[in-house]
Design a protein around this motif. Structure first.
Motif, mmCIF file in Angstrom:
data_model
loop_
_atom_site.group_PDB
_atom_site.id
_atom_site.type_symbol
_atom_site.label_atom_id
_atom_site.label_comp_id
_atom_site.label_asym_id
_atom_site.label_seq_id
_atom_site.Cartn_x
_atom_site.Cartn_y
_atom_site.Cartn_z
ATOM 1 N N THR A 1 -3.186 8.592 4.977
ATOM 2 C CA THR A 1 -4.738 8.582 5.387
ATOM 3 C C THR A 1 -5.168 7.176 5.473
ATOM 4 N N TYR A 2 -4.669 6.212 4.971
ATOM 5 C CA TYR A 2 -5.288 4.831 4.932
ATOM 6 C C TYR A 2 -4.933 4.420 6.141
ATOM 7 N N LEU B 1 0.208 10.248 -4.948
ATOM 8 C CA LEU B 1 0.104 11.108 -3.774
ATOM 9 C C LEU B 1 1.337 11.528 -3.455
ATOM 10 N N ALA C 1 0.423 3.991 -3.078
ATOM 11 C CA ALA C 1 0.060 5.540 -2.742
ATOM 12 C C ALA C 1 0.800 6.391 -3.751
ATOM 13 N N ASP C 2 2.235 6.031 -3.916
ATOM 14 C CA ASP C 2 3.231 6.732 -4.331
ATOM 15 C C ASP C 2 2.965 6.388 -6.052
ATOM 16 N N PHE D 1 -1.361 5.946 -7.224
ATOM 17 C CA PHE D 1 -2.298 6.978 -7.244
ATOM 18 C C PHE D 1 -1.489 8.322 -7.079
ATOM 19 N N LEU E 1 0.711 -1.237 0.052
ATOM 20 C CA LEU E 1 0.190 0.181 -0.008
ATOM 21 C C LEU E 1 0.605 1.099 -0.046
ATOM 22 N N PRO E 2 1.939 1.562 0.929
ATOM 23 C CA PRO E 2 2.823 2.645 0.790
ATOM 24 C C PRO E 2 3.280 2.715 -0.856
ATOM 25 N N ALA F 1 -0.700 10.542 1.642
ATOM 26 C CA ALA F 1 -0.243 9.031 1.642
ATOM 27 C C ALA F 1 -0.434 8.198 2.896
ATOM 28 N N TRP G 1 -8.422 6.383 -4.559
ATOM 29 C CA TRP G 1 -7.963 6.280 -3.237
ATOM 30 C C TRP G 1 -8.936 6.155 -2.281
#
Length: 422
Positions: A63-64, A55, A49-50, A53, A45-46, A61, A112
């Motif tokens: 927020t999850y 972010l 995010a990058d 998506f 997931l990290p 990034a 996201w």
């Protein structure tokens, strides 16, 4: 092991690990599947995010993790209350039903917002299932082996986190970040729901059996007749051991939010591959998980307080080493030390709650403690993200290392020893 009966016609209720080995072992397996649901996110997931998506802000990034931690913290509180009111097993099954759509949302969510929504459901799943397996194991183990019982519980969960984080990293390296890594989570939730529905047995009567024989010291405020509000105040503020455990638990999971959301970005910024990042992401919970089988037992032998203090200080040193490092070898060493420090703390804090709380309201006390502890995910996501955006990744890591050291000193100064043998 002596057999006790509640009446001439009721089935025997026995406390202890040996007497309840089959159910205890089954709950260890179920909690491993709980951990696996969390582990499917740790590496991927990290990077999603990058890379997927796009972010750019660290706070965005994270927020999850904020959504996961806030939801899990609140759900923990209700899990304790509901398990006292309705029984442990219905709460466990509800947690797995909530998790059913999570892998698909992570694998194919188009924005996201879908990832955040999946983590809200995952937080509810983890709050209901992990809290309930903790409560059920404490019910079965009785007072003499709580540390060992919590060591097995947390070891199963976090070894599964590590194994799944490594597996999803390897899958992502060869098949991409989505959807293949999340198919593991789909298998976990189906298997766990089946076991919880058809094989797990209710344990609330074990707690009632222990409560009927529990002796409260004269003049103690830890009697059986407390409201949920009184239990929350006692666990959060008034009792020195319970409140010290609650703050240490919060800081511990604040550290985990840092390791989950910030460490992979730091490693990627220094050019590590996805497979290397996956290995580092797995190393910390692997050492943490495996170590708890020893540290939980150790706390039953020597007491709780000093292990918690040492563990928090060791975590602080490990986080500082991550901030100072620039190579895979240094970071691997830091992850091992962080895992050792967390292993000293994690089952021991739960054992403190079990030591102090009356069996009649122990489930609710566990819920309050886990409310504070898992609130650390939300606090960590906000704090680490804000510091990283305002200054740098390494500044955020240094600040949380200092906060962790301060938490260890609070335990040293405030907590009293709770283990009955001590």
């Amino acid at each position: 092991m002596t057999t006790h009966t509640t009446s001439e016609t009721s089935p025997a209720i026995r406390l202890g690990l040996q007497a309840n080995l089959a159910q205890f072992s089954l709950l260890v397996v179920v909690n491993a599947l709980v951990g696996g649901m969390l582990g499917q996110e740790r590496t991927v997931l990290p990077l999603l995010a990058d890379d997927v998506f796009h972010l750019s802000a660290y706070t965005a990034a994270m927020t999850y993790i904020l959504a996961f931690g806030a939801t899990k913290a609140v759900t923990n509180f209700f899990a304790g209350t509901w398990s006292d009111r309705y029984g442990r097993k219905p709460v466990l099954i509800a947690g797995w039903l909530i998790a059913l759509p999570v892998p698909a949302m992570l694998a194919w969510g188009p924005s996201w917002g879908w990832i955040i929504a999946a983590n809200i459901l995952l937080g509810m799943n983890q709050g209901l299932t992990w809290s309930t397996t903790v409560i059920m194991k404490i019910d079965l183990a009785g007072p003499e082996r709580r540390g060992l019982a919590m060591g097995f519980n947390e070891a199963a969960g976090y070894v599964a986190v590590a194994a799944t984080a490594m597996a999803t990293g390897a899958i992502a390296e060869h098949a991409g970040l989505r959807p293949e890594p999340f198919l593991l989570g789909a298998a976990y939730v189906v298997l766990a729901l089946g076991l919880s529905t058809f094989a797990v047995r209710e344990t609330r009567d074990h707690a009632r059996f222990e409560a009927a024989r529990h002796v409260t010291p004269a003049g103690s405020e830890h009697d059986a007749e407390l409201t949920t509000g009184q239990i929350a105040r006692l666990t959060s503020l008034r009792d020195k051991a319970l409140s010290a455990a609650s703050q240490a638990g919060m800081v511990n999971n604040l550290n985990d939010a840092l390791a989950w959301g910030i460490f992979p970005l730091l490693f990627a910024a220094h050019g590590l591959s996805i497979a290397q990042i996956g290995l580092l992401a797995a190393l910390y919970p692997a050492v943490w998980g495996a170590g708890q089988m020893l540290t939980g037992w150790w706390s039953d032998r020597i007491g709780r307080k000093h292990l918690i203090t040492a563990g928090m200080l060791l975590q602080a040193a490990a986080i500082a080493l991550v901030a100072a490092g620039t190579t895979f070898g240094v970071w691997a060493t830091a992850q091992i030390l962080l895992g050792l420090g967390t292993a000293l703390v994690y089952p021991t804090l739960l054992a403190v709650i079990g030591d102090v709380a009356h069996p009649a309201w122990r489930a609710r006390a566990v819920g309050v403690y886990r409310l504070w502890r898992d609130g650390g995910f939300a606090v960590g996501a906000l704090l680490a993200g804000a510091l990283a955006d305002a200054y740098s990744l390494t500044t955020a890591i240094w600040a949380i290392a200092a906060l962790t050291a301060a938490s260890g000193l609070v335990v040293a100064l405030r907590m009293y020893e709770t283990h009955p043998r001590s």
